[in-house]
Design an enzyme around this catalytic site. Structure first.
Site, mmCIF file in Angstrom:
data_model
loop_
_atom_site.group_PDB
_atom_site.id
_atom_site.type_symbol
_atom_site.label_atom_id
_atom_site.label_comp_id
_atom_site.label_asym_id
_atom_site.label_seq_id
_atom_site.Cartn_x
_atom_site.Cartn_y
_atom_site.Cartn_z
ATOM 1 C CB VAL A 173 -10.177 5.531 1.074
ATOM 2 C CG1 VAL A 173 -11.191 6.525 1.593
ATOM 3 C CG2 VAL A 173 -9.072 5.295 2.096
ATOM 4 N N GLY A 225 0.779 -1.240 0.000
ATOM 5 C CA GLY A 225 0.000 0.000 0.000
ATOM 6 C C GLY A 225 0.805 1.281 0.000
ATOM 7 C CG ASP A 275 -8.686 1.094 9.995
ATOM 8 O OD1 ASP A 275 -9.454 2.034 10.174
ATOM 9 O OD2 ASP A 275 -9.088 -0.072 9.802
ATOM 10 C CE LYS A 332 -10.490 4.419 6.865
ATOM 11 N NZ LYS A 332 -10.921 3.023 6.653
#
Ligand code: 5GP
Length: 178
Positions: A152, A43, A102, A130
């Protein structure tokens, strides 16, 4: 816009400006030092590529791959190292580069694991945060954007390995997740 995208949360321009700012800040804060950036695959790859081109001090790279969500959108809580670093980080100024924080479980595990290898310093840089979803406490030093609690994709982030190449951060249409 990609046909599966419901809305663009962060545009290419917004991301570019913010990543420039982060690169400048890191270059200033580590002035006179060398840094080792550790990209968390897959990512963080796109973010890392843009970030390091905005850093003006000597910068080395290494990569780790850890297990995360698998095929769904909810964290399992389990973290497993799929690919470890190539070299020792002892005595190095290390910055972990992540796509998104997260629950914080991945980074909590990673910081504890890397801290035990005795770096000179260890900081965290993430493109997205987040904060609403945090279940464990992690000290994130550099944050590109705080985002609301929505799943997302784009700019390196995937859904079932798709959409990583979108040049913006987006929310998919609900039917795509079903
Ligand atoms: P944490 O351990 O902090 O819960 O999760 C970190 C990892 O979960 C991230 O590196 C990323 O792979 C995945 N993740 C968390 N939120 C999202 C999201 O909104 N979109 C995508 N594509 N991945 C996410």
């Amino acid at each position: 816009m990609h046909p599966d995208v419901q809305k663009i949360m962060l545009s290419e321009e917004e991301i570019k400006d913010r990543v420039q700012g982060l690169g400048k800040q890191i270059s200033e804060e580590y002035q006179g030092e060398e840094i080792l950036v550790i990209g968390i695959l897959k990512g963080a790859m796109i973010f890392l590529a843009d970030l390091v081109r905005n850093i003006s001090i000597p910068t080395y790279f290494d990569f780790m791959a850890v297990s995360s969500y698998g095929a769904g959108t909810e964290s399992s809580g389990a973290v497993r190292i799929l690919k470890d670093l190539d070299k020792s980080i002892e005595g190095r100024h290390v910055i972990i580069v992540e796509d998104i924080v997260d629950t914080g479980l991945t980074l909590k595990y990673l910081t504890e694991n890397l801290q035990a290898r005795n770096p000179a310093s260890l900081k965290i840089c993430t493109l997205l945060d987040k904060p609403e979803r945090r279940t464990v406490n992690v000290n994130v030093n550099y944050v590109g954007f705080s985002v609301p609690n929505e799943f997302v994709v784009g700019f390196g982030l995937d859904f079932n390995e798709r959409y990583r190449n979108l040049p913006y951060i987006a929310v998919l249409k609900p039917e795509i997740y079903e």
